[in-house]
Design a protein around this motif. Structure first.
Motif, mmCIF file in Angstrom:
data_model
loop_
_atom_site.group_PDB
_atom_site.id
_atom_site.type_symbol
_atom_site.label_atom_id
_atom_site.label_comp_id
_atom_site.label_asym_id
_atom_site.label_seq_id
_atom_site.Cartn_x
_atom_site.Cartn_y
_atom_site.Cartn_z
ATOM 1 N N UNK A 99 0.954 -1.182 0.048
ATOM 2 C CA UNK A 99 -0.042 0.046 0.153
ATOM 3 C C UNK A 99 0.839 1.292 0.077
ATOM 4 N N UNK A 100 2.013 1.298 0.872
ATOM 5 C CA UNK A 100 2.877 2.334 0.914
ATOM 6 C C UNK A 100 3.454 2.596 -0.587
ATOM 7 N N UNK A 101 3.686 1.680 -1.317
ATOM 8 C CA UNK A 101 4.274 1.703 -2.584
ATOM 9 C C UNK A 101 3.456 2.260 -3.547
ATOM 10 N N UNK A 102 2.268 1.821 -3.300
ATOM 11 C CA UNK A 102 1.225 2.222 -4.663
ATOM 12 C C UNK A 102 0.436 3.595 -4.133
ATOM 13 N N UNK A 103 0.265 3.578 -3.074
ATOM 14 C CA UNK A 103 -0.353 5.174 -2.601
ATOM 15 C C UNK A 103 0.405 5.731 -1.477
ATOM 16 N N UNK A 104 1.471 6.367 -1.856
ATOM 17 C CA UNK A 104 2.289 6.885 -0.658
ATOM 18 C C UNK A 104 1.537 7.984 0.428
ATOM 19 N N UNK A 105 0.478 8.432 -0.157
ATOM 20 C CA UNK A 105 -0.406 9.469 0.714
ATOM 21 C C UNK A 105 -0.958 8.714 1.592
ATOM 22 N N UNK A 106 -0.924 7.296 1.633
ATOM 23 C CA UNK A 106 -1.488 6.354 2.652
ATOM 24 C C UNK A 106 -0.497 6.087 3.963
ATOM 25 N N UNK A 107 0.764 6.163 3.663
ATOM 26 C CA UNK A 107 1.824 5.846 4.428
ATOM 27 C C UNK A 107 1.718 6.305 6.152
ATOM 28 N N UNK A 108 1.323 7.664 6.358
ATOM 29 C CA UNK A 108 0.933 7.891 7.761
ATOM 30 C C UNK A 108 0.049 7.088 8.315
ATOM 31 N N UNK A 109 -1.109 6.693 7.701
ATOM 32 C CA UNK A 109 -2.236 5.768 8.108
ATOM 33 C C UNK A 109 -1.638 4.489 8.431
ATOM 34 N N UNK A 110 -1.148 4.120 7.335
ATOM 35 C CA UNK A 110 -0.443 2.565 7.374
ATOM 36 C C UNK A 110 0.733 2.461 8.703
ATOM 37 N N UNK A 111 1.221 3.556 8.816
ATOM 38 C CA UNK A 111 2.299 3.554 10.147
ATOM 39 C C UNK A 111 1.467 3.594 11.325
ATOM 40 N N UNK A 112 0.539 4.022 11.377
ATOM 41 C CA UNK A 112 -0.308 4.061 12.778
ATOM 42 C C UNK A 112 -0.769 2.644 12.871
ATOM 43 N N UNK A 113 -1.153 1.806 11.932
ATOM 44 C CA UNK A 113 -1.486 0.518 12.001
ATOM 45 C C UNK A 113 -0.191 -0.336 12.327
ATOM 46 N N UNK A 114 0.904 -0.079 11.900
ATOM 47 C CA UNK A 114 2.116 -0.895 12.339
ATOM 48 C C UNK A 114 2.293 -0.505 13.743
ATOM 49 N N UNK A 115 2.300 0.740 13.975
ATOM 50 C CA UNK A 115 2.689 1.146 15.468
ATOM 51 C C UNK A 115 1.795 0.713 16.471
ATOM 52 N N UNK A 116 0.434 0.884 16.352
ATOM 53 C CA UNK A 116 -0.692 0.604 17.127
ATOM 54 C C UNK A 116 -1.360 -0.861 17.085
ATOM 55 N N UNK A 117 -1.255 -1.727 16.136
ATOM 56 C CA UNK A 117 -2.205 -2.761 15.962
ATOM 57 C C UNK A 117 -1.474 -4.202 15.984
ATOM 58 N N UNK A 118 -0.143 -3.953 15.636
ATOM 59 C CA UNK A 118 0.655 -5.385 15.561
ATOM 60 C C UNK A 118 1.135 -5.766 17.011
ATOM 61 N N UNK A 119 1.924 -6.762 16.880
ATOM 62 C CA UNK A 119 2.331 -7.318 18.103
ATOM 63 C C UNK A 119 0.934 -7.818 19.048
#
Length: 185
Positions: A99-119
């Protein structure tokens, strides 16, 4: 931030209780609006449009307007992040990279998923169906996307109001996430 001793129960995706403590009355009202069923009626943040469209498509397939485990299973299946019916965090990371590669403007949203939803952090989210981990993950992803949005469209009063409510609710969400990570707010 002015922390209050009271606890405010918020509704996430139609009837999903989430408890925030240390919030002001203004933040409580804003969070109630953000976590209402109306928050997903349409996207006010262009990187969220695909996510909203998939949720609505899955609701149509399930013949419901409610947020259910069946809807979440449909959404997470369409994103290809399940293995044996469970969230596969490696697949989530691969999806986010794509998603970050296809739609770079989604990166801040995706980073929040990585930070707050994983582990397995997503398991801390309260949902109507407490046993439905995919619903908890989708709730976490929704929150991450909404609060990671860098720019809301403000063409309609709906989006202006949603943007203002997200800005007011952000400190309460930060307190909730700290509490979920065993830190005092």
């Amino acid at each position: 931030m002015d922390c209050r001793a009271g606890i405010i129960s918020l509704i996430l995706f139609v009837g999903t209780p989430v408890v925030f403590s240390c919030v002001t009355p203004e933040q409580g009202e804003a969070c109630d609006a953000v976590f209402s069923a109306n928050a997903m009626l349409r996207s006010c943040c262009s990187p969220m449009q695909e996510f909203v469209d998939i949720i609505q498509d899955c609701q149509k397939q399930a013949k419901t307007k409610k947020y259910t485990c069946k809807v979440s299973q449909c959404v997470t299946t369409k994103y290809g992040i399940l293995t044996n019916g469970k969230i596969d965090e490696e697949k989530v990371k691969a999806l986010i990279k794509d998603l970050n590669e296809k739609t770079p403007d989604s990166k801040p949203l995706n980073d929040m998923v990585l930070k707050n939803c994983l582990k397995k952090k997503y398991r801390q989210y309260g949902t109507v169906d407490r046993k439905c981990d995919v619903m908890k993950f989708q709730s976490c992803a929704f929150v991450a996307y909404l609060f990671g949005c860098q720019k809301f469209t403000k063409k309609t009063s709906y989006c202006k109001t949603l943007s203002a409510n997200v800005a007011t609710c952000k400190p309460a969400l930060a307190a909730y996430l700290k509490k979920n990570n065993n830190k005092p707010c």
